[in-house]
Design an enzyme around this catalytic site. Structure first.
Site, mmCIF file in Angstrom:
data_model
loop_
_atom_site.group_PDB
_atom_site.id
_atom_site.type_symbol
_atom_site.label_atom_id
_atom_site.label_comp_id
_atom_site.label_asym_id
_atom_site.label_seq_id
_atom_site.Cartn_x
_atom_site.Cartn_y
_atom_site.Cartn_z
ATOM 1 N N HIS A 53 5.343 -9.136 -5.363
ATOM 2 C CA HIS A 53 5.262 -9.868 -6.952
ATOM 3 C C HIS A 53 4.859 -8.685 -8.050
ATOM 4 C CE1 HIS A 53 1.138 -10.739 -5.953
ATOM 5 N NE2 HIS A 53 0.806 -10.655 -7.352
ATOM 6 N N ASP A 96 4.337 -10.129 1.166
ATOM 7 C CA ASP A 96 4.275 -9.722 -0.213
ATOM 8 C C ASP A 96 4.046 -8.060 -0.287
ATOM 9 O OD1 ASP A 96 3.918 -9.490 -2.853
ATOM 10 O OD2 ASP A 96 2.794 -11.323 -2.928
ATOM 11 N N SER A 121 -3.936 -7.380 -7.193
ATOM 12 C CA SER A 121 -2.820 -7.426 -6.363
ATOM 13 C C SER A 121 -2.245 -6.238 -5.962
ATOM 14 C CB SER A 121 -1.682 -8.420 -7.237
ATOM 15 O OG SER A 121 -1.872 -9.643 -7.068
#
Ligand code: ARG
Length: 737
Positions: A93, A229, A660
């Site tokens: 992402h 991810d 992230s």
């Protein structure tokens, strides 16, 4: 029996290893003073020098901030270096926007994934940069030396900005470094971060979205999660390894440090640490701030963003090209509204405002018990309360018109306001303005947009505004719809779509050839834009004023709170709110109990991918090759001791957006996964850490390697990595029955 002994030994170990869930995003430069003893007790096996050193290579040198453009500010994600050739892991992402930009219907890397077989196939992304932290230092004294008591808040901030610029320039060593000074504890401390920023970053590999975004927005912010991810980039520099703009002659950099990747897997209670660039938290927010967000701000933004995502979704699912076009925008909007939805729910459920109110009562007692304190802090909470009430009142009249005024033809009409406003008698000014019109890049307004989608967006945004606005507060809009369109807001929308100059590139271009201010003033999109901007402006000045007062008083409150803690709980170390600077967080692998009678395990496996699998579904489809591998249970060396393929796992680390892509590491500083999300039950966590509930969701490094190796066959990458596996812990594992 040896086995019993083993059991007891393990039990003792896990008791010792039992750590509190770990709150705090700590500045690495203070590791020795504040955290090291604690970290060691919890299992860390590295020295402070191996973690953070400005003289020798250390773990910090493998941690990279990802930002847009060449400024090391506002890192949107974190990456880590995993090879001596500058290979970088981050989340899927995080790479999403670059992967989207590189995708076309013919080469749809979002849908199909991408794997470069050698350096020559790696794709320059342009725009995303990788920042390495050289050092950080406390500059509070220098920065605050320019502040004095006669300054008001705005003057103070201006003086601080100027001083910071001066110090940054001095530390840049003629452009070699990119230093940034940031405020900590609401302007009570200042630190300088000196970076080297690499702008030549290239895409090396990414799984398809059906792996990298598996579960989509339905699973987002939630556990259990079965998402791979991750995506892979490489950092390039000039021949000497220095930052340089993209050039085919650039070479992969040789980093000071890269992370080995462990195949050992994880057990409950294992030590974990996460390093990265958390963007923002509000751990010192008052109950008044929380009430404002929960009751006013979040509901407004939630409503607007959810509407916009739903419209995008509808068209994206029907058309591959539209899907690529809006993928990144939609992911961002959906991520935000779901976050706000979670925060609204969990801030209430976890009683965060009540917890803060309790602290505020204690603070007030402490203030009231002393005359000097009363003089300094006696009003601070009341002022915050009053000003939050004020922004609450103003918010609807700011945010709804703001977003409407940015929508489609209404937004484009805004670009022509300057032309309307010039004095038509001033021939020179008119001529200059007409030239300026000709210079407008009209096609840029419509690039990467899909008309049916944009048209629906305009209709729905107008309807939303009409259904929520206050007619007394905005009589111009009320009169427009009632009189001209007989109360039918869709008729207004259709008038814009059918008759506005600003609805199509052709009509704008034709207009620019023969501009006429009167025509613009009568244009329905322009009329709406004008009403919205005027309405918004009337509230904006008091809104900004109140926000500034809130800022100023948050500064004062945090100053007081630090004194309060220092006097009442001197053993407590405070950590500053996240602000995009490098932080470390340490904790352990842990399960949790999301609700009464429900237990969530700390790992999930490929079996769960099969359980969630919905053939052809937008979010839960699984690529055939992965289905085959899972069905054959062909997990190779990436299986755990039970032959299962662990996909994701939970830890107690304290992280937030910006983290992230961060590496999650074991006690030896080896990569065991990538952090990529927080969990639903602790969506209030940015305001108050919830030890029992708050978990970080990580994709397991073994799943990452499995996808690279077994799924994609990208053995070139596997060979490049430093993959480590401990010798089986001899005694214990060799016991016979
Ligand atoms: N919740 C994640 C974060 O903010 C982003 C996950 C992106 N995935 C998605 N389905 N939108 O870090």
């Amino acid at each position: 029996m040896k086995k019993t002994f083993l059991f007891v030994a393990l039990a003792i170990f896990s008791l010792m290893g039992k750590v509190r869930a770990d709150e705090g995003m700590w500045l690495p430069m203070f590791v020795e003073r504040l955290n090291y003893v604690d970290m060691q007790k919890m299992g860390l096996q590295l020295t402070p020098e191996e973690l953070y050193s400005i003289n020798n290579s250390s773990l910090k040198d493998a941690i990279v901030g990802l930002s847009t453009g060449a400024t090391p500010r506002g890192f949107f994600c974190t990456g880590e270096i995993v090879s001596k050739h500058g290979l970088l892991f981050t989340n899927h992402h995080c790479g999403y926007s670059d992967i989207q930009k590189l995708s076309t219907v013919e080469h749809d890397y979002l849908t199909d994934g991408f794997w470069a077989k050698d350096f020559s196939e790696e794709l320059p992304v342009g725009g995303t940069s990788a920042s390495f932290l050289v050092r950080m230092e406390d500059v509070t004294e220098q920065v605050l030396s320019v502040v004095n008591d006669t300054m008001d808040w705005a003057q103070r901030n201006r003086a601080i900005r100027e001083k910071a610029k001066e110090l940054e320039a001095a530390a840049s060593e003629d452009g070699k470094y990119n230093p940034i000074i940031s405020s900590f504890f609401e302007g009570n401390e200042y630190y300088m971060f000196v970076y080297q920023v690499y702008t030549d970053v290239r895409l090396v590999g990414t799984p398809p979205s059906s792996v990298g975004k598996f579960g989509g927005d339905t699973d987002n912010w939630m556990w259990p999660r079965h998402t791979g991810d991750f995506s892979i980039f490489r950092v390039y520099g000039d021949a000497d390894g220095n930052p340089a703009p993209y050039s085919p002659d650039n070479k992969p950099i040789t980093p000071k440090h890269h992370l080995p990747i462990s195949l050992d897997g994880i057990q409950k209670d294992d030590y974990t640490m996460i390093w990265g660039f958390p963007g923002s938290t509000e751990r010192y927010m008052t109950s008044y701030g929380i009430d404002y967000n929960v009751d006013t701000f979040y509901p407004i933004i939630h409503e607007i963003f959810k509407l916009q995502t739903d419209i995008m979704d509808e068209f994206m699912q029907k058309d591959a090209a539209v899907n690529i076009m809006y993928a990144d925008d939609k992911a961002g909007l959906a991520n935000t509204w779901k976050n706000f939805e979670g925060q609204m729910l969990m801030l209430r459920k976890n009683k965060v405002a009540e917890t803060k109110a309790e602290l505020e009562n204690q603070f007030t007692e402490w203030v009231d018990s002393d005359k000097t304190r009363t003089e300094e802090y006696g009003e601070v909470l009341n002022t915050l309360k009053e000003n939050y009430a004020l922004v609450s009142e103003l918010s609807e009249n700011i945010y709804y018109p703001n977003y409407l005024a940015m929508t489609g033809a209404i937004g484009i009409a805004g670009e022509f306001a300057a032309y309307v406003d010039i004095d038509k008698k001033d021939k020179e000014a008119v001529a200059a303005a007409e030239e300026a019109l000709k210079a407008i890049d009209v096609d840029a307004f419509f690039a990467e947009t899909y008309k049916p989608l944009e048209d629906k967006m305009l209709v729905e945004m107008l309807k939303l505004y009409y259904n929520t606005f206050n007619a007394e507060a905005n009589p111009d809009f009320y009169n427009l719809v009632e009189k001209k369109y007989k109360g039918d807001v869709v008729a207004l929308a259709n008038d814009i779509l059918e008759n506005s100059i600003f609805a199509t590139p052709e009509s704008i271009k034709a207009f620019i050839e023969k501009p006429n201010a009167k025509k613009i003033e009568k244009d329905p999109a322009y009329v709406v834009m004008n009403i919205m901007i005027n309405h918004l402006m009337s509230g904006l000045a008091p809104y900004r004023m109140a926000m500034q007062t809130i800022d100023e008083n948050n500064h004062l409150f945090v100053k007081g709170l630090r004194e309060f803690y220092a006097e009442t709980q001197p053993e407590k170390s405070l950590y500053p709110d996240a602000n995009s600077s490098m932080r470390m967080s340490y904790g352990s692998v842990q399960d949790y109990q999301p609700a009464d009678a429900i237990h969530y395990d700390y790992i999930c496996t490929a079996n769960g991918i099969m359980e969630k699998y919905v053939p052809g579904d937008y979010e839960f489809d699984v690529p055939q090759r992965l289905l085959d591998l899972i069905e054959a249970r062909d997990f190779g060396q990436y299986a755990d001791e039970n032959g299962e393929l662990v996909v994701c796992f939970l830890s107690t680390n304290d992280i937030t957006g910006g983290n992230s892509g961060s590496p999650i590491m074991n006690s030896k500083g080896e990569l065991i996964g990538l952090a990529f999300d927080g969990n639903w039950e602790a969506m209030s966590g940015d305001v108050n850490f919830e030890p029992k509930l708050q978990r970080t969701i990580n994709v397991d490094a073994r799943y990452v390697l499995f996808i690279i190796d077994k799924y994609a066959g990208a053995t070139n990458l596997i060979e490049e990595l430093t993959i480590v596996k401990s010798e089986p812990a001899t005694e214990e594992l060799t016991v016979e029955n």
